[in-house]
Design a protein around this motif. Structure first.
Motif, mmCIF file in Angstrom:
data_model
loop_
_atom_site.group_PDB
_atom_site.id
_atom_site.type_symbol
_atom_site.label_atom_id
_atom_site.label_comp_id
_atom_site.label_asym_id
_atom_site.label_seq_id
_atom_site.Cartn_x
_atom_site.Cartn_y
_atom_site.Cartn_z
ATOM 1 N N VAL A 35 1.200 3.895 -1.457
ATOM 2 C CA VAL A 35 1.349 2.589 -2.117
ATOM 3 C C VAL A 35 0.638 1.502 -1.312
ATOM 4 C CG1 VAL A 35 3.020 0.855 -2.914
ATOM 5 C CG2 VAL A 35 3.529 3.294 -3.213
ATOM 6 N N LEU A 36 0.745 1.584 0.026
ATOM 7 C CA LEU A 36 0.023 0.624 0.880
ATOM 8 C C LEU A 36 -1.474 0.701 0.604
ATOM 9 C CD1 LEU A 36 1.608 0.854 4.467
ATOM 10 C CD2 LEU A 36 1.553 -1.147 2.969
ATOM 11 N N GLN A 37 -1.953 1.926 0.513
ATOM 12 C CA GLN A 37 -3.370 2.155 0.251
ATOM 13 C C GLN A 37 -3.761 1.584 -1.122
ATOM 14 O OE1 GLN A 37 -4.312 6.269 0.994
ATOM 15 N NE2 GLN A 37 -6.180 5.573 2.008
ATOM 16 N N ASN A 38 -2.928 1.855 -2.120
ATOM 17 C CA ASN A 38 -3.183 1.319 -3.460
ATOM 18 C C ASN A 38 -3.204 -0.214 -3.461
ATOM 19 O OD1 ASN A 38 -3.311 3.888 -4.509
ATOM 20 N ND2 ASN A 38 -1.176 3.910 -5.199
ATOM 21 N N GLY A 39 -2.464 -0.813 -2.510
ATOM 22 C CA GLY A 39 -2.427 -2.275 -2.414
ATOM 23 C C GLY A 39 -3.590 -2.824 -1.605
ATOM 24 N N GLY A 40 -4.390 -1.937 -1.005
ATOM 25 C CA GLY A 40 -5.573 -2.412 -0.276
ATOM 26 C C GLY A 40 -5.397 -2.448 1.237
ATOM 27 N N TYR A 41 -4.324 -1.834 1.749
ATOM 28 C CA TYR A 41 -4.109 -1.808 3.201
ATOM 29 C C TYR A 41 -4.393 -0.419 3.760
ATOM 30 C CZ TYR A 41 -1.705 -6.317 2.815
ATOM 31 O OH TYR A 41 -1.404 -7.621 2.577
ATOM 32 N N ASP A 42 -4.864 -0.380 4.998
ATOM 33 C CA ASP A 42 -5.079 0.889 5.685
ATOM 34 C C ASP A 42 -3.750 1.305 6.318
ATOM 35 O OD1 ASP A 42 -5.647 2.920 7.421
ATOM 36 O OD2 ASP A 42 -7.363 1.918 8.393
ATOM 37 N N PRO A 43 -3.144 2.409 5.799
ATOM 38 C CA PRO A 43 -1.809 2.792 6.280
ATOM 39 C C PRO A 43 -1.776 3.232 7.745
ATOM 40 C CG PRO A 43 -2.543 4.229 4.484
ATOM 41 C CD PRO A 43 -3.657 3.300 4.771
ATOM 42 N N SER A 44 -2.975 3.465 8.337
ATOM 43 C CA SER A 44 -2.955 3.833 9.756
ATOM 44 C C SER A 44 -2.852 2.570 10.621
ATOM 45 C CB SER A 44 -4.198 4.654 10.114
ATOM 46 O OG SER A 44 -5.349 3.835 10.027
ATOM 47 N N LYS A 45 -3.127 1.416 10.028
ATOM 48 C CA LYS A 45 -3.052 0.164 10.789
ATOM 49 C C LYS A 45 -1.887 -0.719 10.351
ATOM 50 C CE LYS A 45 -7.964 -0.388 11.943
ATOM 51 N NZ LYS A 45 -8.797 0.278 10.897
ATOM 52 N N PHE A 46 -1.483 -0.566 9.080
ATOM 53 C CA PHE A 46 -0.432 -1.447 8.540
ATOM 54 C C PHE A 46 0.795 -0.654 8.116
ATOM 55 C CE2 PHE A 46 -4.114 -4.139 8.089
ATOM 56 C CZ PHE A 46 -3.620 -5.416 8.273
ATOM 57 N N SER A 47 1.920 -1.317 8.196
ATOM 58 C CA SER A 47 3.142 -0.751 7.617
ATOM 59 C C SER A 47 3.863 -1.898 6.920
ATOM 60 C CB SER A 47 4.018 -0.118 8.704
ATOM 61 O OG SER A 47 4.326 -1.084 9.692
ATOM 62 N N GLY A 48 4.902 -1.545 6.172
ATOM 63 C CA GLY A 48 5.602 -2.621 5.465
ATOM 64 C C GLY A 48 6.932 -2.160 4.923
ATOM 65 N N PHE A 49 7.761 -3.140 4.584
ATOM 66 C CA PHE A 49 9.014 -2.782 3.920
ATOM 67 C C PHE A 49 9.099 -3.461 2.567
ATOM 68 C CE2 PHE A 49 10.648 -6.450 6.592
ATOM 69 C CZ PHE A 49 10.999 -7.300 5.542
ATOM 70 N N ALA A 50 9.977 -2.926 1.700
ATOM 71 C CA ALA A 50 10.202 -3.535 0.386
ATOM 72 C C ALA A 50 11.666 -3.372 0.029
ATOM 73 C CB ALA A 50 9.321 -2.874 -0.673
ATOM 74 N N ALA A 51 12.156 -4.283 -0.795
ATOM 75 C CA ALA A 51 13.536 -4.176 -1.276
ATOM 76 C C ALA A 51 13.604 -4.774 -2.671
ATOM 77 C CB ALA A 51 14.493 -4.930 -0.346
ATOM 78 N N GLY A 52 14.526 -4.261 -3.462
ATOM 79 C CA GLY A 52 14.739 -4.810 -4.805
ATOM 80 C C GLY A 52 16.219 -5.132 -4.958
ATOM 81 N N LEU A 53 16.520 -6.424 -5.210
ATOM 82 C CA LEU A 53 17.924 -6.834 -5.312
ATOM 83 C C LEU A 53 18.249 -7.265 -6.740
ATOM 84 C CD1 LEU A 53 17.913 -9.042 -2.091
ATOM 85 C CD2 LEU A 53 18.679 -6.658 -2.282
#
Ligand code: DAH
Length: 347
Positions: free
Chosen positions: A300-318
């Motif tokens: 998903v990170l890759q699909n969003g345009g980020y390199d997953p070897s350099k970036f990470s992220g969190f997500a939540a749905g409330l």
């Protein structure tokens, strides 16, 4: 001779009749009628003027003079009456249209915010104070953003998690969650770090009941950057719960599964009704579920345009309605969009 004297007597009678009739007049309409009857072309006094040629010469001057006096007297009486009627009409109007300026004003009916909006704004306000920015994304989405790019390919069994409203246009649907906004936000910001809130309506093809609606709000929270950890996710949720409920409320992350996050978790907060001891609202468990979360899947990170070897992220749905239901003891989710003013006026 006698005829002239008769006319003089008659003139007195004419005058008296007219004056008597005038005394009974109360309003402008009857005054007009009186004027026509007693001073109009066919009025008695006017008839005398037209007959004056037939009066004895000796008395003619006297009759003429007297007729003029009667006519002038009637005109003067009319003028006086006109004034009196005008004043009476005005006086009646003043009484009828009396305005009590000491009467207290009538209160206008004030509008108010919908309970779902209140909960939504509460979440967004607190997240904004924590440095997240609101990003708007559309309710009508592509299958690609809603599923494919979130790591849910066509025919993947995970699609069963979301019953979907499709449009007549192939590949276009009503978003089943706010998560497709993750793709849009990432693609707009990448490769710079991102901290965003994506609030809004989601739709599901549901059999509605007390806890299922075909439309409801969600607030998606997303952060992407170098070295973002699960600890950051937990810290964000804890901070948000402390701001929204109370500074000493506990949160719990329960292992779960979502295709777009790895690892994934359900978000529980300590029941704010019983403080975790167990009550009817938390059904004895002491915890309330308010959403899902996880570390954004590398795909998903890759699909969003980020390199997953350099970036990470969190997500939540409330779920704001879920939170409002818990906060205000609302037993049926269908009240939210039922448009019953008696329900809405309580907030
Ligand atoms: N989109 C999920 C749903 O509607 C909720 C969710 C779960 C959102 C995990 C997330 C997440 O961002 O990480 O069921």
């Amino acid at each position: 001779m006698s005829e002239g004297n008769d006319i003089l007597t008659e003139l007195d009678a004419i005058r008296q009749r007219a004056i008597d009739a005038l005394a009974a007049v109360q309003d402008e309409n009857t005054l007009q009628t009186w004027k026509t009857a007693h001073l109009g072309r066919s009025a008695a006094v006017m008839q005398i003027f037209s007959q004056i040629g037939q009066v004895d010469k000796a008395l003619r001057g006297q009759v003429g003079q007297k007729a003029n006096q009667v006519k002038q007297a009637l005109e003067a009486a009319l003028a006086e009456k006109e004034q009196a009627v005008r004043e009476a009409v005005l006086a009646r109007k003043l009484v009828a249209e009396k305005l009590d300026v000491t009467l207290p004003g009538r209160k206008p009916a004030y509008g108010r915010l919908h309970p779902a909006t209140l909960a939504l704004e509460d979440i967004c306000q607190n997240l904004m104070e924590m440095g997240f920015q609101i990003y708007r994304s559309p309710e009508v989405e592509t299958d690609e953003n809603n599923f494919e790019l979130l790591n849910i390919p066509a025919y993947h069994p995970a699609r069963d998690m979301w019953d979907t409203f499709y449009t007549t246009k192939p590949g276009v649907l009503l978003r089943t969650h706010t998560s497709p906004g993750q793709i849009r936000a990432m693609r707009q910001v990448a490769p710079k770090p991102l901290r965003a809130i994506l609030p809004g309506m989601s739709y599901r093809y549901e059999q509605t009941d007390a806890s299922h609606e075909s439309q409801f709000d969600q607030v998606e929270v997303i952060a992407v950057g170098p070295g973002i950890t699960f600890g950051d996710l937990k810290g964000m949720i804890e901070d948000l719960a402390h701001r929204m409920f109370s500074p000493d409320v506990h949160i719990r992350l329960r292992p779960s599964y979502f295709p777009f996050t790895e690892p994934s978790a359900e978000v529980d907060i300590e029941c704010f009704i019983c403080g975790g001891k167990g009550c009817a609202v938390c059904k004895g468990g002491g915890w309330l579920e308010i959403g899902g979360c996880g570390m954004i899947h590398p795909t998903v990170l890759q699909n969003g345009g980020y390199d997953p070897s350099k970036f990470s992220g969190f997500a939540a749905g409330l779920g704001p309605e879920r939170i409002a239901m818990l906060k205000y003891h609302i037993e049926d989710i269908r009240y939210f969009w039922g448009n019953d003013a008696r329900f809405l006026e309580q907030f």
